[in-house]
Design a protein around this motif. Structure first.
Motif, mmCIF file in Angstrom:
data_model
loop_
_atom_site.group_PDB
_atom_site.id
_atom_site.type_symbol
_atom_site.label_atom_id
_atom_site.label_comp_id
_atom_site.label_asym_id
_atom_site.label_seq_id
_atom_site.Cartn_x
_atom_site.Cartn_y
_atom_site.Cartn_z
ATOM 1 N N THR A 370 76.018 42.981 22.030
ATOM 2 C CA THR A 370 75.453 43.231 23.350
ATOM 3 C C THR A 370 74.271 44.180 23.197
ATOM 4 O O THR A 370 74.409 45.297 22.703
ATOM 5 C CB THR A 370 76.495 43.866 24.288
ATOM 6 O OG1 THR A 370 77.609 42.981 24.421
ATOM 7 C CG2 THR A 370 75.896 44.143 25.661
ATOM 8 N N VAL A 371 73.110 43.749 23.592
ATOM 9 C CA VAL A 371 71.876 44.521 23.413
ATOM 10 C C VAL A 371 71.024 44.395 24.667
ATOM 11 O O VAL A 371 70.989 43.335 25.307
ATOM 12 C CB VAL A 371 71.077 44.017 22.188
ATOM 13 C CG1 VAL A 371 69.721 44.712 22.090
ATOM 14 C CG2 VAL A 371 71.870 44.218 20.907
ATOM 15 N N PHE A 372 70.339 45.482 24.999
ATOM 16 C CA PHE A 372 69.381 45.470 26.100
ATOM 17 C C PHE A 372 68.043 45.991 25.583
ATOM 18 O O PHE A 372 67.978 47.066 24.993
ATOM 19 C CB PHE A 372 69.868 46.330 27.259
ATOM 20 C CG PHE A 372 71.141 45.837 27.888
ATOM 21 C CD1 PHE A 372 71.115 44.870 28.872
ATOM 22 C CD2 PHE A 372 72.369 46.331 27.461
ATOM 23 C CE1 PHE A 372 72.296 44.398 29.437
ATOM 24 C CE2 PHE A 372 73.548 45.868 28.022
ATOM 25 C CZ PHE A 372 73.518 44.898 29.018
ATOM 26 N N VAL A 373 67.001 45.207 25.821
ATOM 27 C CA VAL A 373 65.641 45.608 25.457
ATOM 28 C C VAL A 373 64.884 45.892 26.748
ATOM 29 O O VAL A 373 64.773 45.019 27.616
ATOM 30 C CB VAL A 373 64.927 44.505 24.653
ATOM 31 C CG1 VAL A 373 63.451 44.851 24.457
ATOM 32 C CG2 VAL A 373 65.615 44.308 23.309
ATOM 33 N N LEU A 386 70.519 40.669 25.860
ATOM 34 C CA LEU A 386 70.731 39.788 24.719
ATOM 35 C C LEU A 386 72.209 39.767 24.340
ATOM 36 O O LEU A 386 72.880 40.803 24.392
ATOM 37 C CB LEU A 386 69.921 40.264 23.512
ATOM 38 C CG LEU A 386 68.396 40.332 23.680
ATOM 39 C CD1 LEU A 386 67.772 41.053 22.499
ATOM 40 C CD2 LEU A 386 67.814 38.930 23.831
ATOM 41 N N ALA A 387 72.679 38.616 23.955
ATOM 42 C CA ALA A 387 74.033 38.469 23.417
ATOM 43 C C ALA A 387 73.883 37.913 22.008
ATOM 44 O O ALA A 387 73.852 36.701 21.800
ATOM 45 C CB ALA A 387 74.869 37.543 24.295
ATOM 46 N N LEU A 388 73.766 38.807 21.025
ATOM 47 C CA LEU A 388 73.482 38.427 19.658
ATOM 48 C C LEU A 388 74.763 38.294 18.854
ATOM 49 O O LEU A 388 75.796 38.868 19.219
ATOM 50 C CB LEU A 388 72.558 39.458 19.007
ATOM 51 C CG LEU A 388 71.253 39.728 19.765
ATOM 52 C CD1 LEU A 388 70.463 40.832 19.088
ATOM 53 C CD2 LEU A 388 70.417 38.460 19.885
ATOM 54 N N LEU A 398 67.229 41.082 14.698
ATOM 55 C CA LEU A 398 66.890 40.251 15.851
ATOM 56 C C LEU A 398 66.455 41.090 17.042
ATOM 57 O O LEU A 398 65.561 40.692 17.793
ATOM 58 C CB LEU A 398 68.078 39.363 16.224
ATOM 59 C CG LEU A 398 68.346 38.194 15.281
ATOM 60 C CD1 LEU A 398 69.639 37.482 15.674
ATOM 61 C CD2 LEU A 398 67.182 37.208 15.294
ATOM 62 N N THR A 399 67.067 42.256 17.202
ATOM 63 C CA THR A 399 66.652 43.147 18.285
ATOM 64 C C THR A 399 65.198 43.564 18.113
ATOM 65 O O THR A 399 64.413 43.568 19.070
ATOM 66 C CB THR A 399 67.551 44.393 18.325
ATOM 67 O OG1 THR A 399 68.903 43.988 18.555
ATOM 68 C CG2 THR A 399 67.120 45.349 19.429
ATOM 69 N N VAL A 400 64.825 43.908 16.892
ATOM 70 C CA VAL A 400 63.432 44.282 16.612
ATOM 71 C C VAL A 400 62.496 43.136 16.972
ATOM 72 O O VAL A 400 61.458 43.335 17.622
ATOM 73 C CB VAL A 400 63.264 44.674 15.135
ATOM 74 C CG1 VAL A 400 61.793 44.870 14.791
ATOM 75 C CG2 VAL A 400 64.048 45.944 14.832
ATOM 76 N N LYS A 401 62.846 41.919 16.567
ATOM 77 C CA LYS A 401 61.968 40.785 16.830
ATOM 78 C C LYS A 401 61.834 40.514 18.326
ATOM 79 O O LYS A 401 60.735 40.182 18.810
ATOM 80 C CB LYS A 401 62.472 39.555 16.081
ATOM 81 C CG LYS A 401 62.329 39.687 14.569
ATOM 82 C CD LYS A 401 62.647 38.406 13.831
ATOM 83 C CE LYS A 401 62.357 38.558 12.344
ATOM 84 N NZ LYS A 401 62.522 37.304 11.585
#
Length: 417
Positions: A370-373, A386-388, A398-401
């Protein structure tokens, strides 16, 4: 033309050194339209190396070696190739002078065994090395077959291949090849294949996919008697790819060195914007990617690594009550991180990242991945949830990209042709 790559060194077989030379050479040969059917790694053993040479020469027109051109006893690459060719090694004065010059530049004493690096078979074309003490060579092996010797260190091999070997191979092929590299983020290989399968079946120009983590690159290559004729074959194919894929294409380049970071920096420069990053799970990786691009100082103002919860408040000004109410991994906190960083560093755009990279810390409500940009400009802010999946390294990369992609989009980057 068929080429075969022969990488030499026991350290490669033992896994002590990562064989990036094979990857580099494969990609460059493919871009030149030269076929490859085999690659070999062989240790520093004379009998096994001789067998590898003979096998490679039996099935390829050009054998390209890397490594084994040093002055020590285990550097046998040239000696064994000479044996296979039935010739002796002789001293080449221009190669000797290059080596002596390099030692003077390094302010080191040249020992007698370094002269072995200047020895080749009589009909060799020497490839001078501006980045080291080992010259390369193009060695005729009888008939139309050749062995091309390249040094092992990548910072020596790569420029030697690009500057000296590629022109030789193009001249030998009698054709001009032109490529464009279509870089894609936001669509997987399978979906791309469905949309472009008929185009990938073409023979001239060709369209070939190459995948990396989270990205797909397509290489469009045209062949013709002249460069101008080859160039003219590409626009219809590129236009059709654009029409079918849309804005998941983030760049179309003349070489394969592009990256999301470079595209983001170029987009920010074109807009005249400055940027900053506020990072939690990525721990500075976004900023590192940006400043890895030459000229990034024109747009990157700074950033915060707010790895622990309280530093998001101390550095980016995220209200502690917001963190307590919504949790540190939340859209609200990601947006506040971006907004606070933009305001405190007075930049045009700021990007943030908060999330769970794992392997621990996930819950049924918020699993690992679970990520939030967050992205904030002077006009407002938004969040990309994002659900990576995958391991810790994959999630962080992937978060960086995604963050770099958002920066590029916010600055108005579009496909370049």
């Amino acid at each position: 033309m068929i080429a075969e790559i022969l990488c030499i060194g026991t350290e490669l077989l033992m896994g002590q050194v990562l064989n990036t030379n094979a990857q580099f050479l494969s990609r460059r040969l493919s871009a030149l339209g030269i076929s490859q059917y085999h690659q070999t790694v062989v240790g520093d053993n004379a009998a096994r190396l001789e067998a590898a040479y003979r096998l490679a020469l039996s099935r390829a027109d050009v054998v390209i070696t890397s490594g084994g051109l040093g002055p020590t006893a285990d550097d046998i690459t040239k000696r064994i190739a000479a044996k296979v060719a039935g010739q002796e090694l002789v001293l080449f004065p221009e190669a000797e002078e290059m080596i002596r010059t390099r030692f003077r530049q390094y302010r080191k004493e040249m020992t007698a065994n370094n002269l072995s690096q200047a020895m080749f078979t009589p009909d060799t074309t020497v490839l001078l090395n501006p980045n080291g003490t080992a010259p390369g060579a193009i060695v005729p092996m009888g008939g139309s077959k050749v062995v091309i010797h390249l040094p092992g260190p990548p910072f020596e091999l790569e420029p030697m291949f690009i500057d000296q070997v590629e022109p030789y191979l193009l001249q030998r092929s009698g054709r001009a090849l032109v490529s464009r590299y279509i870089r894609i983020f936001g669509m997987g290989e399978a979906a791309i294949d469905l949309r472009l399968r008929d185009l990938m079946a073409g023979s001239n120009p060709t369209l070939s996919p190459y995948c990396s983590l989270g990205e797909v690159m397509l290489r469009a290559t045209a062949s013709a008697p002249t460069k101008e004729e080859a160039e003219a074959l590409l626009p219809p194919l590129l236009d059709e790819v654009r029409a079918r894929l849309g804005d998941v294409i983030y760049a179309i380049d003349e070489d394969d060195s592009g990256s999301l970071a470079r595209v983001a920096v170029d987009a920010l420069k074109a807009r005249g914007w400055t940027c900053a990053a506020c990072e939690s799970l990525t721990g500075g990786m976004i900023s590192a990617a940006l400043v890895g691009v030459p000229g990034a100082s024109a747009v990157v103002r700074g950033g915060f690594v707010t790895y622990q919860t309280d530093t998001k408040t101390l550095l980016a000004g995220v209200p502690a009550e917001m963190i307590e109410r919504f949790d540190v991994v939340s859209a609200e906190v990601a947006m506040a991180m971006a907004q606070g960083t933009r305001e405190r560093l007075d930049v045009d755009v700021a990007v943030s990242a908060t999330g769970l990279a794992g392997p621990d810390g996930g819950t049924p409500e918020k699993p690992v991945g679970t990520v939030f940009v967050g992205i904030a400009t002077r006009a407002g802010a938004r969040v990309l949830p994002l659900a990576l999946t995958g391991n810790r390294e994959r999630i962080r990369t992937l978060t960086v990209k995604h963050a770099l992609s958002q920066l590029a989009k916010e600055a108005g980057k579009r496909v370049q042709g």
